[in-house]
Enzyme design. Sequence first.
Site, PDB file in Angstrom:
ATOM      1  N   SER A   1       0.832  -1.206   0.000  1.00  0.00           N
ATOM      2  CA  SER A   1       0.000   0.000   0.000  1.00  0.00           C
ATOM      3  C   SER A   1       0.869   1.259   0.000  1.00  0.00           C
ATOM      4  O   SER A   1       1.663   1.449  -0.905  1.00  0.00           O
ATOM      5  CB  SER A   1      -0.967  -0.049   1.186  1.00  0.00           C
TER       6      SER A   1
ATOM      7  N   ASP B   1      -2.167   6.249  -3.989  1.00  0.00           N
ATOM      8  CA  ASP B   1      -1.046   5.516  -3.407  1.00  0.00           C
ATOM      9  C   ASP B   1      -0.659   4.375  -4.356  1.00  0.00           C
ATOM     10  O   ASP B   1      -1.306   4.186  -5.392  1.00  0.00           O
ATOM     11  CB  ASP B   1      -1.405   5.034  -1.993  1.00  0.00           C
TER      12      ASP B   1
ATOM     13  N   ASP C   1      -1.066   1.179  -4.597  1.00  0.00           N
ATOM     14  CA  ASP C   1      -2.015   0.135  -5.011  1.00  0.00           C
ATOM     15  C   ASP C   1      -3.400   0.696  -5.345  1.00  0.00           C
ATOM     16  O   ASP C   1      -4.338  -0.047  -5.603  1.00  0.00           O
ATOM     17  CB  ASP C   1      -2.119  -0.975  -3.959  1.00  0.00           C
TER      18      ASP C   1
ATOM     19  N   ASP D   1      -5.883   2.371  -3.794  1.00  0.00           N
ATOM     20  CA  ASP D   1      -7.127   2.317  -3.003  1.00  0.00           C
ATOM     21  C   ASP D   1      -7.297   3.565  -2.135  1.00  0.00           C
ATOM     22  O   ASP D   1      -8.296   3.700  -1.435  1.00  0.00           O
ATOM     23  CB  ASP D   1      -7.207   1.035  -2.164  1.00  0.00           C
TER      24      ASP D   1
END
Length: 462
Positions: free
Chosen positions: A106, A250, A252, A254
């Site tokens: 993340s 970010d 990833d 999400d």
Amino acid sequence: MTLIKSISGIRGTIGGKPGDNLTPIDVVKFAAAYGVWLKEYSGRDTLKVVIGRDARLSGEMVQNLVVSTLVGLGIDVIDLDLSTTPTVEIAVPLEKADGGIILTASHNPKQWNALKLLNGKGEFLDAAQGAKILEIAEKEDFDFSGVDDLGKIIKNDSYIDIHIDEVLELPLVDAETIQKAKFKVVVDGVNSTGGIAIPKLLEALGVETVKLYCDPTGHFPHNPEPLKEHLGDISKLVVKEKADFGIVVDPDVDRLAFIDNEGEMFGEEYTLVACADYVLGKTKGNTVSNLSSSRALRDITEKHGGKYQAAAVGEVNVVAKMKACNAIIGGEGNGGIIYPESHYGRDSLVGTALFLMLMAEKGGTVAELRASYPSYFMSKKKIQLTPDIDVDGILKAMEAKYKDEEISTIDGVKIDFAENWAHLRKSNTEPIIRIYTEAKSQSAADGLADRIIGEIKEVIGS
């Protein structure tokens, strides 16, 4: 350097010694534990798992290890390669798969990676399921398949496009309306997969796009957490390009943050507020965020005639509460938008499309939009813990002290005052107590946090 095992998966820094870091041995062990659990949980012989990764430097290595381990357990793998967390989440049910693993740490820096584990609905596992996988990993009780029963690998790199098509088909998203608004937007993809997905989405919506750090090399050009202190470059570029706003995600994809037309942070807390404002204006319903998120969502929800509820911190808790109260939108104050009409997971592509619709219909600037919302300021502080400190005792003492206020104890202690609030909770990942406060001014938020910290120190000292 560290390895963190939790119910939501395993994360750690690459390199070093097994058990202390996320080494190849640890990756194989936890991938195997997930595969064994999935076999037990599903009760089926033939299984299928979707795998996708962000662009971080260790991603390909970790992907190869995970894929090969699952194949060794006789599980078929649908390999999406470079992808996003929400893309993997929507791929699992579309592929009728039994689960999914997202390889991403993340917003953590480049030396980190992680295995995030999904069920057959493409949603994060609950606490009991996560605990069972940790137990299997600890015992190393694995039974791999013979040569005739190995799984197979199916490569499918089309899922970001499929994800975009899914967003375009949402009833509240109209590409023509957005296209007519003639937006110009700057995108900071932090050199990960957001640099692929967000520009592709914007192109499909007819938005002029200026790319910044959109090459998925995994060399993050700044700290990848989308906070104000890391976003100087995009703030300057939005102003220089005379763009309508900037989009930051970010690694990833999400978490979603916006930069307004003046180069100022829109505020991660207000990403969810704005998207909820649009959705609630079209569909009556309820909302959910976690206890540490801004009160502004409650205000906007009540303005639209809906009911707001707070969940314990953590996406799986927010999703459970959303299902329980039939919320039509929810998420977390870190820029995570969960829109069940799409799927139960934080999704920056969905959030971007909803925000563009709001701006296209409202008109005006992003700075003007932000000024139209209730104005709250947050303070986020912490107290370092030592092993002899009784955290539960501290929380109980603070609950008793403020018993005449509105109190929630579903996750630490949250005290709701008339004009502000304070949330005290023990961190799941560090030996600290987090103290979050929110008020109508920064000085009031900081003052409340300092007062609470002083009172906690009195409890510790007594």
